[in-house]
Each structure stands twice: as C-alpha cells, then as structure tokens.
Design a protein around this motif. Structure first.
Motif, PDB file in Angstrom:
ATOM      1  N   SER A 287      39.400  20.694  19.937  1.00 33.80           N
ATOM      2  CA  SER A 287      39.387  21.153  21.327  1.00 33.80           C
ATOM      3  C   SER A 287      38.675  20.133  22.198  1.00 33.80           C
ATOM      4  N   VAL A 288      39.077  20.089  23.438  1.00 31.89           N
ATOM      5  CA  VAL A 288      38.467  19.220  24.424  1.00 31.89           C
ATOM      6  C   VAL A 288      38.017  20.103  25.573  1.00 31.89           C
ATOM      7  N   SER A 289      36.788  19.939  25.988  1.00 33.38           N
ATOM      8  CA  SER A 289      36.275  20.716  27.108  1.00 33.38           C
ATOM      9  C   SER A 289      36.753  20.091  28.414  1.00 33.38           C
ATOM     10  N   VAL A 290      37.243  20.936  29.322  1.00 34.72           N
ATOM     11  CA  VAL A 290      37.744  20.477  30.611  1.00 34.72           C
ATOM     12  C   VAL A 290      37.019  21.244  31.704  1.00 34.72           C
ATOM     13  N   GLU A 291      36.563  20.525  32.686  1.00 30.30           N
ATOM     14  CA  GLU A 291      35.932  21.176  33.831  1.00 30.30           C
ATOM     15  C   GLU A 291      36.864  21.017  35.025  1.00 30.30           C
ATOM     16  N   ASN A 292      37.055  22.104  35.743  1.00 29.85           N
ATOM     17  CA  ASN A 292      37.950  22.082  36.892  1.00 29.85           C
ATOM     18  C   ASN A 292      37.431  23.051  37.937  1.00 29.85           C
ATOM     19  N   GLN A 293      37.726  22.761  39.172  1.00 30.40           N
ATOM     20  CA  GLN A 293      37.377  23.672  40.252  1.00 30.40           C
ATOM     21  C   GLN A 293      38.659  24.290  40.777  1.00 30.40           C
ATOM     22  N   PHE A 294      38.681  25.638  40.787  1.00 28.25           N
ATOM     23  CA  PHE A 294      39.844  26.385  41.240  1.00 28.25           C
ATOM     24  C   PHE A 294      39.581  26.933  42.628  1.00 28.25           C
ATOM     25  N   PRO A 295      40.643  27.108  43.388  1.00 30.21           N
ATOM     26  CA  PRO A 295      40.475  27.886  44.617  1.00 30.21           C
ATOM     27  C   PRO A 295      39.972  29.286  44.237  1.00 30.21           C
ATOM     28  N   GLU A 296      39.103  29.821  45.051  1.00 31.35           N
ATOM     29  CA  GLU A 296      38.469  31.100  44.726  1.00 31.35           C
ATOM     30  C   GLU A 296      39.480  32.211  44.507  1.00 31.35           C
ATOM     31  N   ASP A 297      40.570  32.237  45.263  1.00 32.30           N
ATOM     32  CA  ASP A 297      41.552  33.307  45.097  1.00 32.30           C
ATOM     33  C   ASP A 297      42.262  33.218  43.739  1.00 32.30           C
ATOM     34  N   LEU A 298      42.517  32.010  43.233  1.00 30.98           N
ATOM     35  CA  LEU A 298      43.101  31.877  41.895  1.00 30.98           C
ATOM     36  C   LEU A 298      42.111  32.308  40.817  1.00 30.98           C
ATOM     37  N   PHE A 299      40.856  31.938  40.990  1.00 30.72           N
ATOM     38  CA  PHE A 299      39.830  32.338  40.028  1.00 30.72           C
ATOM     39  C   PHE A 299      39.677  33.856  40.006  1.00 30.72           C
ATOM     40  N   ASP A 300      39.670  34.476  41.179  1.00 30.96           N
ATOM     41  CA  ASP A 300      39.562  35.934  41.250  1.00 30.96           C
ATOM     42  C   ASP A 300      40.766  36.603  40.584  1.00 30.96           C
ATOM     43  N   ALA A 301      41.964  36.042  40.801  1.00 39.93           N
ATOM     44  CA  ALA A 301      43.165  36.599  40.170  1.00 39.93           C
ATOM     45  C   ALA A 301      43.084  36.462  38.643  1.00 39.93           C
ATOM     46  N   MET A 302      42.561  35.332  38.162  1.00 36.44           N
ATOM     47  CA  MET A 302      42.408  35.140  36.722  1.00 36.44           C
ATOM     48  C   MET A 302      41.423  36.160  36.148  1.00 36.44           C
ATOM     49  N   LYS A 303      40.294  36.350  36.812  1.00 35.47           N
ATOM     50  CA  LYS A 303      39.309  37.328  36.339  1.00 35.47           C
ATOM     51  C   LYS A 303      39.901  38.728  36.291  1.00 35.47           C
ATOM     52  N   GLU A 304      40.668  39.096  37.310  1.00 35.34           N
ATOM     53  CA  GLU A 304      41.274  40.427  37.353  1.00 35.34           C
ATOM     54  C   GLU A 304      42.316  40.575  36.245  1.00 35.34           C
ATOM     55  N   PHE A 305      43.114  39.543  36.014  1.00 35.98           N
ATOM     56  CA  PHE A 305      44.102  39.592  34.937  1.00 35.98           C
ATOM     57  C   PHE A 305      43.416  39.795  33.593  1.00 35.98           C
ATOM     58  N   VAL A 306      42.364  39.034  33.326  1.00 35.03           N
ATOM     59  CA  VAL A 306      41.638  39.150  32.051  1.00 35.03           C
ATOM     60  C   VAL A 306      40.988  40.525  31.941  1.00 35.03           C
ATOM     61  N   ARG A 307      40.490  41.062  33.046  1.00 36.20           N
ATOM     62  CA  ARG A 307      39.886  42.397  33.017  1.00 36.20           C
ATOM     63  C   ARG A 307      40.927  43.451  32.645  1.00 36.20           C
ATOM     64  N   LEU A 308      42.130  43.326  33.189  1.00 37.15           N
ATOM     65  CA  LEU A 308      43.182  44.306  32.936  1.00 37.15           C
ATOM     66  C   LEU A 308      43.905  44.098  31.605  1.00 37.15           C
ATOM     67  N   HIS A 309      43.782  42.915  31.018  1.00 38.12           N
ATOM     68  CA  HIS A 309      44.462  42.573  29.764  1.00 38.12           C
ATOM     69  C   HIS A 309      43.426  42.040  28.771  1.00 38.12           C
ATOM     70  N   PRO A 310      42.696  42.922  28.113  1.00 38.49           N
ATOM     71  CA  PRO A 310      41.577  42.487  27.260  1.00 38.49           C
ATOM     72  C   PRO A 310      42.003  41.628  26.068  1.00 38.49           C
ATOM     73  N   GLN A 311      43.293  41.611  25.731  1.00 41.96           N
ATOM     74  CA  GLN A 311      43.740  40.750  24.641  1.00 41.96           C
ATOM     75  C   GLN A 311      43.782  39.274  25.077  1.00 41.96           C
ATOM     76  N   TRP A 312      43.655  39.020  26.353  1.00 38.70           N
ATOM     77  CA  TRP A 312      43.608  37.670  26.902  1.00 38.70           C
ATOM     78  C   TRP A 312      42.173  37.324  27.250  1.00 38.70           C
ATOM     79  N   ASP A 313      41.869  36.035  27.242  1.00 35.51           N
ATOM     80  CA  ASP A 313      40.612  35.547  27.795  1.00 35.51           C
ATOM     81  C   ASP A 313      40.937  34.324  28.645  1.00 35.51           C
ATOM     82  N   GLN A 314      39.955  33.803  29.344  1.00 37.22           N
ATOM     83  CA  GLN A 314      40.222  32.691  30.261  1.00 37.22           C
ATOM     84  C   GLN A 314      40.748  31.466  29.527  1.00 37.22           C
TER      85      GLN A 314
END
Length: 81
Positions: A11-38
């Motif tokens: 694995s390679v660690s990657v750092e990236n900055q997302f627009p806040e709305d995309l990050f919020d959508a990702m967090k909500e998706f992961v919250r609603l789909h616990p079989q997924w993680d970021q």
C-alpha cells in the motif's frame, strides 16, 4: 503484459484535499453503508475511473471488479453492497 501477483500489493499512503461537499458526501455514504470505509471507497473510485478511461493494466481491472463485487467482511455483520 504484467502478471497479477498472488499476494496483496503493498500500500502507498496518499494525501489529498477534497472539496468539503465531496468529503461530507463520502462520510455520509460510509455512515449509511457500514460495509464500506473511506479506503475501500477511494480504491473503488480510483480503479473505476482508471478502468473506465482506458487503463489496460490487469491489476487495475481486478481492483475495479473487486470493488463492484466485494462482499462485506464477516465482522461487519452486513450483506453485500
């Protein structure tokens, strides 16, 4: 043509900055789909983008297909996505 390794790639660690709305959508998706993680979500998104835009690497295709069909792990207690 490259061979697909029998073991998990390193694995390679990657750092990236997302627009806040995309990050919020990702967090909500992961919250609603616990079989997924970021990490799984980002791997699936990147592999999907590369595959759909013509990347011919078999390992990328494998990651793309695994992202589509991967079942939840036994410890998550949920079904497939």
């Amino acid at each position: 043509m490259q061979q697909i390794p029998d073991h998990a790639p390193s694995s390679v660690s990657v750092e990236n900055q997302f627009p806040e709305d995309l990050f919020d959508a990702m967090k909500e998706f992961v919250r609603l789909h616990p079989q997924w993680d970021q990490y799984r979500l980002m791997q699936a998104a990147l592999a999907g983008f590369l595959f759909q835009h013509g990347c011919k690497d078999r390992a990328v295709a494998r990651h793309y297909l695994n992202g589509l069909f991967q079942r939840a792990t036994a410890n998550s207690g949920s079904s497939a996505p």
